[in-house]
Design a protein around this motif. Structure first.
Motif, PDB file in Angstrom:
ATOM      1  N   MET A   1       0.853  -1.166   0.000  1.00  0.00           N
ATOM      2  CA  MET A   1       0.000   0.000   0.000  1.00  0.00           C
ATOM      3  C   MET A   1       0.906   1.239   0.000  1.00  0.00           C
ATOM      4  O   MET A   1       1.829   1.332   0.798  1.00  0.00           O
ATOM      5  N   PRO A   2       0.600   2.181  -0.912  1.00  0.00           N
ATOM      6  CA  PRO A   2       1.419   3.395  -0.963  1.00  0.00           C
ATOM      7  C   PRO A   2       1.304   4.191   0.342  1.00  0.00           C
ATOM      8  O   PRO A   2       0.298   4.147   1.043  1.00  0.00           O
ATOM      9  N   LYS A   3       2.381   4.940   0.666  1.00  0.00           N
ATOM     10  CA  LYS A   3       2.419   5.708   1.907  1.00  0.00           C
ATOM     11  C   LYS A   3       1.297   6.737   1.988  1.00  0.00           C
ATOM     12  O   LYS A   3       0.732   6.963   3.064  1.00  0.00           O
ATOM     13  N   ILE A   4       0.955   7.353   0.892  1.00  0.00           N
ATOM     14  CA  ILE A   4      -0.085   8.398   0.900  1.00  0.00           C
ATOM     15  C   ILE A   4      -1.449   7.822   1.272  1.00  0.00           C
ATOM     16  O   ILE A   4      -2.216   8.425   2.026  1.00  0.00           O
ATOM     17  N   ILE A   5      -1.748   6.642   0.762  1.00  0.00           N
ATOM     18  CA  ILE A   5      -3.021   5.973   1.089  1.00  0.00           C
ATOM     19  C   ILE A   5      -3.011   5.566   2.560  1.00  0.00           C
ATOM     20  O   ILE A   5      -4.011   5.734   3.259  1.00  0.00           O
ATOM     21  N   PHE A   6      -1.882   5.047   3.023  1.00  0.00           N
ATOM     22  CA  PHE A   6      -1.770   4.639   4.421  1.00  0.00           C
ATOM     23  C   PHE A   6      -1.969   5.847   5.341  1.00  0.00           C
ATOM     24  O   PHE A   6      -2.694   5.776   6.325  1.00  0.00           O
ATOM     25  N   ARG A   7      -1.321   6.965   5.025  1.00  0.00           N
ATOM     26  CA  ARG A   7      -1.459   8.172   5.835  1.00  0.00           C
ATOM     27  C   ARG A   7      -2.893   8.707   5.800  1.00  0.00           C
ATOM     28  O   ARG A   7      -3.432   9.162   6.815  1.00  0.00           O
ATOM     29  N   LEU A   8      -3.501   8.673   4.655  1.00  0.00           N
ATOM     30  CA  LEU A   8      -4.886   9.126   4.531  1.00  0.00           C
ATOM     31  C   LEU A   8      -5.826   8.242   5.353  1.00  0.00           C
ATOM     32  O   LEU A   8      -6.698   8.742   6.066  1.00  0.00           O
ATOM     33  N   LEU A   9      -5.643   6.941   5.275  1.00  0.00           N
ATOM     34  CA  LEU A   9      -6.456   6.003   6.037  1.00  0.00           C
ATOM     35  C   LEU A   9      -6.225   6.193   7.535  1.00  0.00           C
ATOM     36  O   LEU A   9      -7.178   6.214   8.322  1.00  0.00           O
ATOM     37  N   LEU A  10      -4.979   6.369   7.947  1.00  0.00           N
ATOM     38  CA  LEU A  10      -4.658   6.587   9.346  1.00  0.00           C
ATOM     39  C   LEU A  10      -5.274   7.903   9.839  1.00  0.00           C
ATOM     40  O   LEU A  10      -5.848   7.961  10.936  1.00  0.00           O
ATOM     41  N   SER A  11      -5.183   8.946   9.044  1.00  0.00           N
ATOM     42  CA  SER A  11      -5.784  10.229   9.412  1.00  0.00           C
ATOM     43  C   SER A  11      -7.299  10.107   9.560  1.00  0.00           C
ATOM     44  O   SER A  11      -7.896  10.667  10.484  1.00  0.00           O
ATOM     45  N   PHE A  12      -7.925   9.383   8.655  1.00  0.00           N
ATOM     46  CA  PHE A  12      -9.366   9.177   8.716  1.00  0.00           C
ATOM     47  C   PHE A  12      -9.754   8.437   9.996  1.00  0.00           C
ATOM     48  O   PHE A  12     -10.708   8.805  10.679  1.00  0.00           O
ATOM     49  N   ILE A  13      -9.007   7.376  10.341  1.00  0.00           N
ATOM     50  CA  ILE A  13      -9.296   6.592  11.544  1.00  0.00           C
ATOM     51  C   ILE A  13      -9.111   7.461  12.794  1.00  0.00           C
ATOM     52  O   ILE A  13      -9.936   7.420  13.710  1.00  0.00           O
ATOM     53  N   VAL A  14      -8.074   8.275  12.836  1.00  0.00           N
ATOM     54  CA  VAL A  14      -7.834   9.153  13.977  1.00  0.00           C
ATOM     55  C   VAL A  14      -8.968  10.179  14.083  1.00  0.00           C
ATOM     56  O   VAL A  14      -9.491  10.427  15.178  1.00  0.00           O
ATOM     57  N   PHE A  15      -9.364  10.759  12.967  1.00  0.00           N
ATOM     58  CA  PHE A  15     -10.448  11.741  12.962  1.00  0.00           C
ATOM     59  C   PHE A  15     -11.743  11.125  13.480  1.00  0.00           C
ATOM     60  O   PHE A  15     -12.432  11.717  14.321  1.00  0.00           O
ATOM     61  N   VAL A  16     -12.107   9.961  12.990  1.00  0.00           N
ATOM     62  CA  VAL A  16     -13.342   9.300  13.416  1.00  0.00           C
ATOM     63  C   VAL A  16     -13.270   8.945  14.900  1.00  0.00           C
ATOM     64  O   VAL A  16     -14.233   9.130  15.643  1.00  0.00           O
TER      65      VAL A  16
END
Length: 150
Positions: free
Chosen positions: A1-16
């Motif tokens: 998984m590309p780093k940008i997708i991983f960071r986006l997914l991690l940011s989304f999980i933290v936000f939720v």
């Protein structure tokens, strides 16, 4: 998984997660007991002082004013629409009489020109042309406004 997708997914999980935690912290414990409401609000409202006395209470002492009002255009307007119930329902109005301001702003709440209001219902006035430098109750009897004071 590309780093940008991983960071986006991690940011989304933290936000939720932060959103859910804040929601849990701010939601009262009694919320949802009786539907989409705060159940403790019922007890809070029971503790408030009742200010509304009802027109029947007014008529017991002010039958003459009620008769005058009932013969006029304000017959369908209840007393506490103008005499705001500012005192507790258990307090006699002779102790603290409810006053009508009779200012232009007060009367304009119902009588200012409003295109959304039916013209055949409440009389609408252009207060810029109608009013001088006086309050409405200086010229008009508040319980029978067609009768002008001298």
């Amino acid at each position: 998984m590309p780093k940008i997708i991983f960071r986006l997914l991690l940011s989304f999980i933290v936000f939720v997660t932060v959103f859910v935690l804040i929601q849990q912290y701010l939601t009262p414990n009694s919320f949802g007991k009786y539907g989409h409401y705060r159940a403790d609000a019922i007890d809070d409202n029971k503790m408030r002082t009742s200010y509304y006395k009802g027109e029947e209470s007014c008529v017991t002492c002010h039958q003459d004013v009620y008769d005058l009002k009932s013969e006029d255009v304000h017959d369908r307007v209840r007393c506490e629409s103008c005499h705001f119930p500012k005192i507790a329902g258990s307090v006699d109005c002779e102790v603290m009489p409810p006053k009508v301001e009779g200012t232009l702003e007060f009367c304009a709440q119902c009588h200012a020109i409003n295109l959304g209001r039916l013209k055949k219902g409440v009389p609408q006035l252009d207060f810029k042309e109608h009013k001088g430098d006086q309050n409405c109750i200086e010229c008009h009897n508040v319980h029978a406004p067609w009768e002008l004071k001298e």
